[in-house]
Design a protein around this motif. Structure first.
Motif, short mmCIF file in Angstrom:
data_model
loop_
_atom_site.label_atom_id
_atom_site.label_comp_id
_atom_site.label_asym_id
_atom_site.label_seq_id
_atom_site.Cartn_x
_atom_site.Cartn_y
_atom_site.Cartn_z
N ALA A 101 32.66 95.19 59.09
CA ALA A 101 33.63 95.44 58.02
C ALA A 101 33.58 94.31 56.99
CB ALA A 101 35.04 95.57 58.60
N ALA A 102 33.51 93.06 57.47
CA ALA A 102 33.49 91.92 56.55
C ALA A 102 32.21 91.94 55.71
CB ALA A 102 33.59 90.61 57.34
N PHE A 103 31.10 92.29 56.34
CA PHE A 103 29.81 92.36 55.66
C PHE A 103 29.88 93.38 54.52
CE2 PHE A 103 25.38 93.66 55.23
CZ PHE A 103 24.71 92.46 55.36
N ALA A 104 30.38 94.58 54.85
CA ALA A 104 30.47 95.63 53.84
C ALA A 104 31.47 95.26 52.76
CB ALA A 104 30.86 96.95 54.50
N ALA A 105 32.62 94.71 53.17
CA ALA A 105 33.65 94.35 52.18
C ALA A 105 33.13 93.27 51.25
CB ALA A 105 34.92 93.88 52.89
N ILE A 109 33.13 93.52 47.32
CA ILE A 109 33.87 92.54 46.52
C ILE A 109 32.95 91.88 45.51
CG2 ILE A 109 34.86 90.22 46.64
CD1 ILE A 109 36.34 91.06 49.12
N ASP A 110 31.75 91.56 45.96
CA ASP A 110 30.79 90.90 45.09
C ASP A 110 30.40 91.80 43.93
OD1 ASP A 110 28.65 88.75 44.75
OD2 ASP A 110 27.51 90.62 44.75
N ARG A 111 30.34 93.11 44.21
CA ARG A 111 29.92 94.06 43.19
C ARG A 111 31.01 94.24 42.13
NH1 ARG A 111 26.02 98.61 42.52
NH2 ARG A 111 25.82 98.25 40.30
N SER A 112 32.25 94.23 42.57
CA SER A 112 33.30 94.61 41.63
C SER A 112 34.32 93.50 41.44
CB SER A 112 33.98 95.88 42.15
OG SER A 112 35.37 95.73 42.17
N PRO A 113 34.47 93.02 40.20
CA PRO A 113 35.46 91.98 39.91
C PRO A 113 36.87 92.45 40.24
CG PRO A 113 34.05 92.42 38.01
CD PRO A 113 33.75 93.47 39.02
N PHE A 114 37.08 93.77 40.14
CA PHE A 114 38.40 94.33 40.44
C PHE A 114 38.76 94.05 41.90
CE2 PHE A 114 40.77 98.04 42.11
CZ PHE A 114 41.95 97.84 41.43
N LEU A 115 37.81 94.35 42.80
CA LEU A 115 38.06 94.10 44.22
C LEU A 115 38.16 92.60 44.50
CD1 LEU A 115 35.75 96.68 46.01
CD2 LEU A 115 38.21 96.74 45.70
N GLN A 116 37.36 91.83 43.76
CA GLN A 116 37.39 90.39 43.94
C GLN A 116 38.80 89.86 43.73
OE1 GLN A 116 34.39 88.62 41.49
NE2 GLN A 116 33.67 87.42 43.21
N LEU A 162 34.45 87.19 55.89
CA LEU A 162 34.45 87.68 54.52
C LEU A 162 34.24 86.53 53.54
CD1 LEU A 162 35.05 90.18 52.68
CD2 LEU A 162 37.37 89.31 52.52
N VAL A 163 35.00 85.47 53.73
CA VAL A 163 34.92 84.33 52.81
C VAL A 163 33.50 83.74 52.82
CG1 VAL A 163 35.71 81.98 52.44
CG2 VAL A 163 37.35 83.76 52.95
N ASN A 164 32.94 83.59 54.03
CA ASN A 164 31.59 83.04 54.11
C ASN A 164 30.56 83.95 53.44
OD1 ASN A 164 30.98 80.47 55.65
ND2 ASN A 164 32.59 81.37 56.88
N MET A 165 30.70 85.24 53.68
CA MET A 165 29.71 86.17 53.15
C MET A 165 29.81 86.26 51.62
SD MET A 165 27.24 88.03 54.21
CE MET A 165 26.15 89.18 53.37
N PHE A 203 26.53 83.64 56.39
CA PHE A 203 27.05 84.67 57.28
C PHE A 203 27.02 84.18 58.73
CE2 PHE A 203 26.70 88.90 59.45
CZ PHE A 203 27.96 89.33 59.12
N PHE A 204 25.95 83.52 59.10
CA PHE A 204 25.86 83.05 60.49
C PHE A 204 26.85 81.93 60.77
CE2 PHE A 204 22.08 85.61 60.81
CZ PHE A 204 22.17 86.02 62.12
#
Lengths: 281, 265
Positions: A101-105, A109-116, A162-165, A203-204
Motif C-alpha cells: 500500500a505504501a509503495f503504491a501510495a 503521491i509523487d505523480r500528483s501534487p494534489f495527493l502530495q 510512505l515517507v521513505n518511498m 524503500f529498504f
C-alpha cells in the motif's frame, strides 16, 4: 559466591580468547568471525546465569537461561502455534499489505501534487495516533483473530514506508533526469528505468524500520483481545500466572523472529541495491 | 553580425536568441542576441569563462532550456520537435551512468527507451563500445571503471542511437591532461569516421583549437558571442599540430577574444 567467581572467570577467559582469536588469521575467516560472535553470546548467557544464581535472584524477577532454555524446549508446540498466529499471520500479513500500500501510495503521491498536499498529512496524522488507543478499535472492527492484528501492523508500518518511498522517488540526480529528457522518455519509462531503481535504497531503509514495528504492533495488539493463542496473549496471561519463564521464552522467540526478519530484508537489500555506495563490495 | 552562413547545409541556426532566467535576485541574462549557424559536419567549440552561456546555449539546442526570445532551429525543426525525432546525442560534464546498470546496460538505455529491437540493441552496443575502445568492459559496473573510461562509456551511450548531432558539454573537464589528450584524439577520429556534427563546450583553449573547425568565443554578463573563428587547420590533426604556427596563431586569437570580452565588464 562460587557462581559469581566462576562466571567472572569464564567471562575473563572468554574475553582473552576472543581478543586472541580476533587478532589471529583464523579471526579473519568467516568461521572465525562466527566463532568470536558465538563465544561472546555464550559469555553473556554464562554471566547472566552466574549473576542470577550468585545473587539468588527470584525467578519472578529474572529467571536464568537454565530455566528459560528447558522451558522453550518443553513448550515447542505452544511457542510454534503462537509464532504462526502472531508472526506469520498477524505481523507478516500486515507488513506485506502495508508495504504494498505504501509503495503504491508513494507513486500516486509523487505523480500528483494534489495527493502530495492531501495524503501525506493524513498519513502523518494516522501515524501520530497512539497504537494503544487504535488497537482496541481495530479489534472491534476486525474481530479477535489475526485480521485485527494485521490491521494494526498495516497502520504502524504504512507511514515510515510512505515517507521513505516518497523521498526515494525524488532522490534522482539532475544529470540522470536530464538524460531521460534528452531521450524524450515517457513518464512510465522514467519511473521504471530511473526513479524506482534510485528509490530502492530508501524503500529498504523503510522496510528495515517497519520490520521491527510490525512485530511490536502484532504483539501489543493481542493485549486488547485475541483468541487463546498468540505471543501477546501468551505474555499477558503468563504474567498474570507468574509464569515468567514462559514470558521469557516468548520474548526469546520474538527477538529471534525480529532479528531473522530484519536479516532477511537486509539480505534482499544487498541483492537489490548492490550498486549503492553503502552496499558495494 | 558575426554570422557565417554557408549555403544550404545548416543544421543548427540561432537568430537573435535571448534567454533570461528569473531568479530571486532579479533577471539574469544568460544569453543575449546570439546568432550562429552550424553546418552539417562542423566541429564547433564554444569557449568562454564561467557564466558566458556556452552550456546554456547547448542546453537550448537540446531543448533542456527554452529561449525567451529569438528563434532556434535544429534540422529545420524546433528543438523540442528535433528531440522527439532523436536528432542528437548529449554528453554531459559528468558521465552520469546509472550505477545499477552495467556499462553495456547503460549504453542500451536509450535504445530500450527508443524501442530498438533486442538483436539491434546488442549489435549497436557492441559496435559503439568498440568505437570508444571499451569492448570487454560491457559487463562491468560504472563504479568499477576509471573516470576516463566512464566518460568514454557515456560517449558510447550518446552514439548508440546514431543521431546526426553530438552535443558535448565539457565532457573531459574533470579528467587529467594526459587522459584528456587521448580522448581528444579519439573524439577527432570518431568525428572523421562518423561525419557527425559536433557541438563541444570547453574552457580549454588548446582543446578548442585542436578539435574544432569553428570556434565560438563567448563572454559573460550578458552571455553573448564575441568572435567566431573558422579554423584553417587540416582535418587530419596529429597531437603535435599544437606546436605549429597556425595553431598558435588561432589560440592567440581566441585568447584575445576572451580578453576583449572581459574588458567589457
Amino acid at each position: 559466591m562460587s557462581w559469581l567467581i566462576g562466571a567472572t572467570l569464564f567471562w575473563l577467559a572468554a574475553w582473552a580468547l576472543n581478543v586472541r582469536l580476533a587478532a589471529s588469521r583464523f579471526g579473519a575467516t568467516r568461521a572465525g568471525r562466527i566463532t568470536v560472535a558465538a563465544l561472546f553470546g555464550i559469555t553473556l548467557l554464562v554471566l547472566w546465569e552466574g549473576l542470577v544464581r550468585g545473587f539468588a535472584v527470584s525467578p519472578i524477577i529474572l529467571p536464568g537461561p537454565s530455566v528459560i532454555g528447558p522451558k522453550i524446549a518443553s513448550s515447542l508446540p505452544i511457542l510454534w502455534a503462537d509464532f504462526v498466529q502472531t508472526v506469520i499471520k498477524g505481523a507478516l500479513t500486515g507488513f506485506a499489505i502495508g508495504a504494498l500500500a505504501a509503495f503504491a501510495a508513494a507513486i500516486a503521491i509523487d505523480r500528483s501534487p494534489f495527493l502530495q498536499k492531501g495524503l501525506l498529512p493524513i498519513g502523518n496524522f494516522v501515524s501520530a495516533l497512539p497504537i494503544v488507543g487504535l488497537a482496541p478499535v481495530l479489534v472491534m472492527w476486525f474481530g479477535f483473530d489475526w485480521q485485527s492484528k494485521a490491521a494494526v501492523v498495516v497502520v504502524m508500518v504504512f507511514f515510515p514506508l510512505l515517507v521513505n518511498m516518497v523521498a526515494g522517488l525524488q532522490a534522482t540526480d539532475r544529470l540522470h533526469r536530464d538524460l531521460m529528457a534528452t531521450y524524450s522518455a515517457t513518464y512510465t519509462q522514467r519511473l521504471l528505468k530511473l526513479r524506482l531503481p534510485a528509490a530502492m535504497p530508501f524503500f529498504f531503509n523503510g522496510l528495515k524500520i517497519a520490520a521491527t514495528l510490525a512485530l511490536i504492533g502484532a504483539i501489543v495488539a493481542e493485549f486488547f483481545g485475541s483468541p487463546i493463542v498468540g505471543m501477546g496473549f501468551r505474555i499477558s496471561t503468563e504474567v498474570g500466572k507468574l509464569g515468567l519463564d514462559m514470558v521469557w521464552a516468548t520474548i526469546a522467540v520474538a527477538a529471534l523472529s525480529g532479528s531473522a526478519l530484519y536479516g532477511l530484508i537486509a539480505l534482499i537489500e544487498s541483492r537489490v541495491t548492490f550498486w549503492h555506495p553503502s552496499q558495494r563490495k | 553580425m558575426k554570422d557565417t552562413t554557408h549555403t544550404g547545409s545548416a543544421v543548427i541556426e540561432a537568430r537573435n536568441l535571448d534567454l533570461t532566467f528569473q531568479t530571486g535576485d532579479g533577471p539574469v541574462h544568460a544569453l543575449r542576441d546570439v546568432n550562429l549557424t552550424i553546418n552539417k559536419g562542423d566541429f564547433v567549440s564554444f569557449i568562454g569563462p564561467s557564466g558566458c552561456g556556452k552550456t546554456t546555449f547547448l542546453r537550448c539546442i537540446a531543448a533542456l532550456e527554452h529561449p525567451t526570445g529569438g528563434t532556434l532551429t535544429v534540422n529545420g525543426l524546433t528543438p523540442d520537435e528535433a528531440r522527439m525525432k532523436r536528432a542528437y546525442g548529449y554528453v554531459f560534464q559528468a558521465a552520469g551512468l546509472y550505477p545499477w546498470r552495467t556499462i553495456a546496460g547503460n549504453v542500451k538505455l536509450p535504445l530500450e527507451i527508443m524501442g530498438f529491437s533486442k538483436a539491434d540493441q546488442q549489435a549497436r552496443v557492441d559496435r559503439v563500445l568498440d568505437l570508444v575502445e571499451l569492448s570487454g568492459f560491457g559487463g562491468k559496473f560504472p563504479w568499477q571503471l576509471s573516470g576516463g573510461m566512464q566518460q568514454r562509456a557515456s560517449i558510447a551511450r550518446a552514439l548508440a542511437f546514431d543521431a546526426d548531432i553530438l552535443l558535448m558539454d565539457e565532457p573531459f573537464g574533470a579528467l587529467d591532461e594526459i587522459v584528456r589528450d587521448r580522448l581528444n584524439e579519439e573524439v577527432l577520429k570518431l568525428w572523421a569516421r562518423t561525419g557527425k556534427t559536433i557541438g563541444f563546450v570547453t574552457h580549454s583553449i588548446p582543446e578548442a583549437v585542436y578539435l574544432s573547425t569553428k570556434i565560438v568565443v563567448m563572454s559573460p554578463r550578458p552571455g553573448r558571442i564575441t568572435d567566431v573563428i573558422d579554423s584553417p587547420l587540416p582535418k587530419e590533426r596529429p597531437l603535435d599540430i599544437r606546436d605549429s604556427r597556425e595553431f598558435i596563431e588561432i589560440a592567440h586569437r581566441v585568447r584575445e577574444g576572451l580578453r576583449a570580452g572581459h574588458q567589457d565588464d
